[in-house]
Design an enzyme around this catalytic site. Sequence first.
Site, mmCIF file in Angstrom:
data_model
loop_
_atom_site.group_PDB
_atom_site.id
_atom_site.type_symbol
_atom_site.label_atom_id
_atom_site.label_comp_id
_atom_site.label_asym_id
_atom_site.label_seq_id
_atom_site.Cartn_x
_atom_site.Cartn_y
_atom_site.Cartn_z
ATOM 1 N N GLY A 2 -1.025 21.857 11.517
ATOM 2 C CA GLY A 2 0.318 21.514 11.996
ATOM 3 C C GLY A 2 0.453 20.002 12.130
ATOM 4 O O GLY A 2 -0.221 19.214 11.470
ATOM 5 N N ALA A 17 -0.312 -6.466 -14.449
ATOM 6 C CA ALA A 17 -1.538 -6.053 -13.767
ATOM 7 C C ALA A 17 -2.438 -7.253 -13.500
ATOM 8 O O ALA A 17 -3.143 -7.306 -12.493
ATOM 9 C CB ALA A 17 -2.261 -4.998 -14.591
#
Length: 544
Positions: A197, A433
Amino acid sequence: MDDLIQPPAATPAESGKSAKGKPKKVREIPENLRKFREVYAKAHEGAGAERIAAQKAKGKLTARERIQYLVDDGTFAETGTLVETACTEYGLKEKHIKGDGVITGFGKVNGRDVALFAQDFTQLGGSLGLAHAIKIAAVMDKAIEAKMPIIGLLDSGGARIQEGVESLDGYARIFARNVKASGVIPQISVILGPCAGGAVYSPALTDYVFMVEGISHMFITGPEVVKSATGEQVDFDTLGGSGPHSAKSGVCHFVAKSEPDCFRQVRELLSFLPQSRNERPPMGDSHDPANRRVPLLEKICEIHPRRPYRVTHIIWWLADEHKFLEVHQNFAKNIVVGFMRLGGDVVGVVANNPAQLGGALDIQASVKAARFVRFCNNFNIPLLTLVDLGGYLPGVEQEHGGVIRNGAKLLYAYAEATVPKITLVLRKAYGGAYIAMSSKHLNGDFNFSLPSAEIAVMGPRGAIEILNSRQIKEAPLEQQEALKEKLSKEYADKFASPYQTASIGSIDDVIEPCESRFRIIQSLRLLKNKRDPGTHNNAGNIPL
Ligand code: HXC
């Protein structure tokens, strides 16, 4: 202060012996002392033999055994041992569960202070009620004030159902403190049973999550709810075990084969981390010479630019005593991140890994590296970036999945980081990059390159197909391939080398490969006082 490491030994009077070791006339123990010893002995006993046996049958240790494995012998100082719930529903109060299902306190790991809590599944399933939450919040507050890492050992059925919304509020108290502590002190979560949960969000807010194969499970909704909601049939391990969370979701950073192995790993991680953002990480007593030559880097200059290799080999050879602690080893393997020492100093390494997707940056790699860079910046850990990649991973999946939004996180993290940053381009660095991997004008401090490196806007082949497309198309078909080869070579000679980049100052120096370790350590020492701990690192380590 070393006398504080171990509690004092029992005095002769307490041991029932005279100073000479002979049996002494038994002294009547005062009632208050007898009661005190009885109350604490009962509290330490826990849930009783049956529940402890059930815990063992699942292959799990008890909460107290876990603490023994984690902290240095005799250093644990418990808090809130006698705390009980005030909840009267379902006969909860009459059960008089001392400690309310969680053990909290302080201890030492490798001789340094830590705060910790360990949920006790044998007591009310380790479920979190208000008193349980307040105990955890109290050690977290103290850890933030006294500036020491906080370690949570989680083994819980989640919010205590009998306590209603107060237990949910208990989670909120913890989450709020996780955020307050973020970037201030290291936070480590060790999942040693269920974590279900909303409870999963406390670990997710911390810096590092450990899981143990077979016993750790994390999920928002369990297999039953998944089945009724979506019809999917899945077991606990497949849904929320260490496998999927370390390789697919990226929730888990470290996987252990057993609980003792897990605690060994936690202790190892802590050996690289400072107590808080106000300190530097602890120096190691390395005997590895700073000027040790690393011949493996010469091999990089020999191999074809597209041949895969595992960058961890390079890292091992650079590192003091070849020791490297890899973080997130199973997740986004196209980038490698982790800790090592260089000349005794802790360094965070970020390295493209050509063995996976050619080392290309994609969504997961960008997020993995960005959070690691931010953690290092939070905690005064210099960064070494090893670059070898052809660019971002192309594809519709990446574009629609948000490679722009997520790739920006890595750029942001590097540009923002003010810790010392050293970059070494190994073989190739192209386009966006190249910029993202701690380039000079993204605030890199020392940017080096091996002689073999190709640094350019794009690879030679792609570049000439754009620049010379007309010339290639007009050539006879059978000559086109040879022409492309020739043009590619010309382009590579001109642009795809480190010398052009070094001539404009975007690379500080092209270096002798074997001397890489020496040059990096030399740079780290030069930058030692670049930033005082506790300044310029006020950001939290938000989960990215
Ligand atoms: C109160 C709980 C509990 C809970 C377990 N127990 N979970 N008590 N509140 N949440 C108790 C059980 O009643 C039992 O008590 C003991 O713990 C051991 O549980 P078992 O079910 O016998 O153990 P096991 O078979 O190992 O199963 C473990 C489990 C299961 C998978 C964790 O207990 C389970 O599914 N629990 C509920 C998990 C869940 O849905 N949690 C989410 C709650 S909502 P006795 O006395 O009989 O031994 C939530 C929201 C948080 O957490 C939101 C935060 C923002």
